[in-house]
Design a protein around this motif. Structure first.
Motif, PDB file in Angstrom:
ATOM      1  N   PHE A   9       0.803  -1.336   0.097  1.00 25.76           N
ATOM      2  CA  PHE A   9       0.080   0.082  -0.060  1.00 25.76           C
ATOM      3  C   PHE A   9       0.776   1.421   0.020  1.00 25.76           C
ATOM      4  O   PHE A   9       1.721   1.221   0.826  1.00 25.76           O
ATOM      5  CB  PHE A   9      -0.995  -0.169   1.217  1.00 25.76           C
ATOM      6  CG  PHE A   9      -1.957  -0.944   1.178  1.00 25.76           C
ATOM      7  CD1 PHE A   9      -2.891  -1.356   0.098  1.00 25.76           C
ATOM      8  CD2 PHE A   9      -2.127  -1.779   2.327  1.00 25.76           C
ATOM      9  CE1 PHE A   9      -3.695  -2.185   0.168  1.00 25.76           C
ATOM     10  CE2 PHE A   9      -2.944  -2.874   2.335  1.00 25.76           C
ATOM     11  CZ  PHE A   9      -3.824  -3.059   1.095  1.00 25.76           C
ATOM     12  N   ARG A  10       0.561   2.149  -0.928  1.00 31.94           N
ATOM     13  CA  ARG A  10       1.207   3.399  -1.073  1.00 31.94           C
ATOM     14  C   ARG A  10       0.424   4.629  -0.228  1.00 31.94           C
ATOM     15  O   ARG A  10       1.077   5.687  -0.013  1.00 31.94           O
ATOM     16  CB  ARG A  10       1.591   3.714  -2.537  1.00 31.94           C
ATOM     17  CG  ARG A  10       2.681   2.551  -3.046  1.00 31.94           C
ATOM     18  CD  ARG A  10       3.039   2.909  -4.471  1.00 31.94           C
ATOM     19  NE  ARG A  10       2.055   2.986  -5.265  1.00 31.94           N
ATOM     20  CZ  ARG A  10       1.507   2.104  -6.176  1.00 31.94           C
ATOM     21  NH1 ARG A  10       1.844   0.820  -5.607  1.00 31.94           N
ATOM     22  NH2 ARG A  10       0.296   2.139  -6.764  1.00 31.94           N
ATOM     23  N   HIS A  11      -1.048   4.388  -0.551  1.00 37.63           N
ATOM     24  CA  HIS A  11      -1.754   5.381  -0.130  1.00 37.63           C
ATOM     25  C   HIS A  11      -2.942   4.945   0.776  1.00 37.63           C
ATOM     26  O   HIS A  11      -3.335   3.771   0.631  1.00 37.63           O
ATOM     27  CB  HIS A  11      -2.374   6.306  -1.115  1.00 37.63           C
ATOM     28  CG  HIS A  11      -1.247   6.825  -2.255  1.00 37.63           C
ATOM     29  ND1 HIS A  11      -0.549   8.014  -1.876  1.00 37.63           N
ATOM     30  CD2 HIS A  11      -0.864   6.321  -3.521  1.00 37.63           C
ATOM     31  CE1 HIS A  11       0.281   8.267  -2.933  1.00 37.63           C
ATOM     32  NE2 HIS A  11      -0.040   7.507  -3.930  1.00 37.63           N
ATOM     33  N   SER A  12      -3.494   5.721   1.532  1.00 39.53           N
ATOM     34  CA  SER A  12      -4.692   5.335   2.260  1.00 39.53           C
ATOM     35  C   SER A  12      -5.683   6.396   2.198  1.00 39.53           C
ATOM     36  O   SER A  12      -5.806   7.648   1.987  1.00 39.53           O
ATOM     37  CB  SER A  12      -4.448   5.418   3.780  1.00 39.53           C
ATOM     38  OG  SER A  12      -4.052   6.775   4.295  1.00 39.53           O
ATOM     39  N   VAL A  13      -7.158   5.883   1.752  1.00 42.35           N
ATOM     40  CA  VAL A  13      -8.192   6.477   1.738  1.00 42.35           C
ATOM     41  C   VAL A  13      -9.404   6.004   2.518  1.00 42.35           C
ATOM     42  O   VAL A  13      -9.305   4.949   3.056  1.00 42.35           O
ATOM     43  CB  VAL A  13      -8.859   6.391   0.250  1.00 42.35           C
ATOM     44  CG1 VAL A  13      -7.601   7.014  -0.641  1.00 42.35           C
ATOM     45  CG2 VAL A  13      -8.876   5.120  -0.270  1.00 42.35           C
ATOM     46  N   LEU A  41      -9.115  -0.496  -5.227  1.00 37.34           N
ATOM     47  CA  LEU A  41      -8.206   0.233  -4.657  1.00 37.34           C
ATOM     48  C   LEU A  41      -7.154  -0.470  -4.137  1.00 37.34           C
ATOM     49  O   LEU A  41      -5.969  -0.208  -4.279  1.00 37.34           O
ATOM     50  CB  LEU A  41      -9.030   0.986  -3.789  1.00 37.34           C
ATOM     51  CG  LEU A  41      -9.892   2.197  -4.160  1.00 37.34           C
ATOM     52  CD1 LEU A  41     -10.779   2.388  -3.071  1.00 37.34           C
ATOM     53  CD2 LEU A  41      -9.263   3.140  -4.897  1.00 37.34           C
ATOM     54  N   ILE A  46      -3.682   1.014  -2.998  1.00 41.73           N
ATOM     55  CA  ILE A  46      -4.359   1.755  -2.038  1.00 41.73           C
ATOM     56  C   ILE A  46      -5.254   1.284  -0.882  1.00 41.73           C
ATOM     57  O   ILE A  46      -6.033   0.464  -1.253  1.00 41.73           O
ATOM     58  CB  ILE A  46      -5.319   2.755  -2.866  1.00 41.73           C
ATOM     59  CG1 ILE A  46      -4.462   3.674  -4.005  1.00 41.73           C
ATOM     60  CG2 ILE A  46      -6.064   3.844  -2.069  1.00 41.73           C
ATOM     61  CD1 ILE A  46      -5.474   4.051  -4.962  1.00 41.73           C
ATOM     62  N   GLU A  47      -4.778   1.697   0.268  1.00 44.80           N
ATOM     63  CA  GLU A  47      -5.578   0.910   1.418  1.00 44.80           C
ATOM     64  C   GLU A  47      -6.866   1.742   1.732  1.00 44.80           C
ATOM     65  O   GLU A  47      -6.800   3.021   1.972  1.00 44.80           O
ATOM     66  CB  GLU A  47      -4.443   0.946   2.605  1.00 44.80           C
ATOM     67  CG  GLU A  47      -5.312   0.390   4.058  1.00 44.80           C
ATOM     68  CD  GLU A  47      -4.297   0.212   5.000  1.00 44.80           C
ATOM     69  OE1 GLU A  47      -4.392  -0.484   5.922  1.00 44.80           O
ATOM     70  OE2 GLU A  47      -3.404   0.923   5.171  1.00 44.80           O
ATOM     71  N   ALA A 346      -5.934   7.020  -7.661  1.00 40.64           N
ATOM     72  CA  ALA A 346      -4.199   6.709  -7.705  1.00 40.64           C
ATOM     73  C   ALA A 346      -3.475   8.196  -8.543  1.00 40.64           C
ATOM     74  O   ALA A 346      -2.626   8.482  -7.872  1.00 40.64           O
ATOM     75  CB  ALA A 346      -3.808   5.656  -8.729  1.00 40.64           C
ATOM     76  N   LEU A 349      -3.783  10.984  -5.935  1.00 42.63           N
ATOM     77  CA  LEU A 349      -2.885  11.085  -4.865  1.00 42.63           C
ATOM     78  C   LEU A 349      -1.417  10.958  -5.057  1.00 42.63           C
ATOM     79  O   LEU A 349      -0.630  11.034  -4.173  1.00 42.63           O
ATOM     80  CB  LEU A 349      -3.174   9.786  -3.836  1.00 42.63           C
ATOM     81  CG  LEU A 349      -4.792   9.563  -3.439  1.00 42.63           C
ATOM     82  CD1 LEU A 349      -5.089   8.520  -2.716  1.00 42.63           C
ATOM     83  CD2 LEU A 349      -5.086  10.916  -2.410  1.00 42.63           C
TER      84      LEU A 349
END
Length: 350
Positions: A9-13, A41, A46-47, A346, A349
């Motif tokens: 995971f590179r990002h969180s939403v 996601l 993306i987490e 993606a 972000l």
């Protein structure tokens, strides 16, 4: 999540939707109606976590949203008599403090309300459309327009599920009487004094702020085309034989014949809709963005434009009339849409 199936995971939403305390306590990605969006996601690195909102525990939701990079919002304008009057300021506060929010309340007020039909009426998707900003203007102008132009469709500025959408026509030989049909499922025709109907509509000038008035489209029984968009690109289509504002059958509005047909979903490359796709991607969406001063980064990750068939052109080809844009809570969606959402998230972000 299975690390063999998904990249790190590179990002969180957070995926925000409305519910009660028990729904918040029990919410998981797997039991969510957005499970396919969660999966897409995750596949994009993306987490995502569910965030269930209600005014009773708004502070806890605020803290949760401030801990992620982005917030994807699926909350109707009106749900069981609750509006977004408290949620929208919360989302503005969250966005001001760092996380990216889609759709941002200010973007919804530009493109996801019925007023967009008036502001963009000169685009190729427009028709005979008027706006009433006050009850006094509505009372002064609408009766005259109804008598001169024939059946009209009135729409409160903010609403969903047919709430506050009416077909109105004059009764022959009865200048002060109208026949009205509400777009909510199960509604019946009502014959009533025009003055009484104007009174009924007056509350729409409260939270919503205005009423939009469009010419009734005679080809309504041929169905509605829902064009699903992610950012400024088409993510799919849905075609449905709707029953809202169509005269109910003799059996009544609750009979099987009065129920809307299933919405048949199609991917973005479906051949029957390629002319509409080209108009949306190459003309109408860019023109709307320029007119409303919306940047690409601010476009919702998922929204839809609902079209009715307009009069055929001189060559016999279909034309399309925009009847609504949904940007607050666009769901259900075509099978191809979750991947399109993930790609757009993606990009935002990155």
């Amino acid at each position: 999540m299975d690390t063999e199936r998904h990249p790190p995971f590179r990002h969180s939403v957070a995926i925000l939707s409305r519910g009660d305390a028990s729904a918040r306590r029990d919410a998981t990605a797997q039991n969510s109606r957005f499970v396919r969006v969660f999966e897409a996601l995750a596949a994009a690195g993306i987490e995502a976590q569910p965030a269930i909102y209600d005014e009773a525990f708004a502070d806890a939701v605020r803290d949760q949203l401030l801990a992620v990079e982005g917030v994807l919002v699926w909350v109707d304008p009106i749900h069981q008599s609750k509006t977004r009057a408290a949620l929208d300021p919360l989302l503005r506060e969250v966005a001001a403090r760092g996380p990216w929010v889609s759709a941002h309340p200010d973007i919804i007020l530009k493109m996801g309300v019925k007023e967009v039909l008036y502001r963009t009426r000169h685009l190729g998707w427009g028709c005979d459309t008027h706006r009433y900003d006050s009850a006094a203007t509505f009372r002064a102008e609408f009766p005259r327009r109804l008598r001169a132009d024939g059946p009209r469709v009135l729409k409160q500025n903010r609403g969903n599920g047919g709430q506050g959408v009416w077909k109105v026509e004059s009764l022959p030989g009865a200048r002060t009487m109208v026949r009205v049909l509400h777009a909510q499922r199960g509604s019946r025709f009502e014959d009533m004094p025009l003055e009484a109907f104007l009174d009924r509509c007056e509350p729409y000038f409260g939270w919503g702020g205005c009423i939009i008035d469009q010419a009734f489209q005679p080809r309504l029984p041929e169905g509605m085309i829902r064009c699903y968009m992610s950012g400024s690109k088409v993510a799919g289509f849905g075609h449905q034989l709707i029953k809202a504002l169509v005269p109910p059958p003799p059996e009544g509005p609750d009979s099987p014949e009065a129920q809307p047909g299933p919405r048949i979903m199609h991917g973005p490359d479906a051949s029957p809709f390629q002319a509409l796709r080209r108009r949306m991607e190459d003309e109408w969406t860019p023109q709307m963005m320029a007119m409303l001063e919306i940047e690409e980064r601010s476009m919702p990750v998922i929204w839809d434009a609902d079209f009715l068939y307009g009069p055929r052109d001189a060559g016999g080809a279909d034309t399309y009339v925009l009847c609504e844009i949904n940007a607050s809570s666009c769901f259900a969606i075509p099978d191809q849409a979750p991947a399109a959402i993930a790609r757009t998230v993606a990009e935002r972000l990155r």
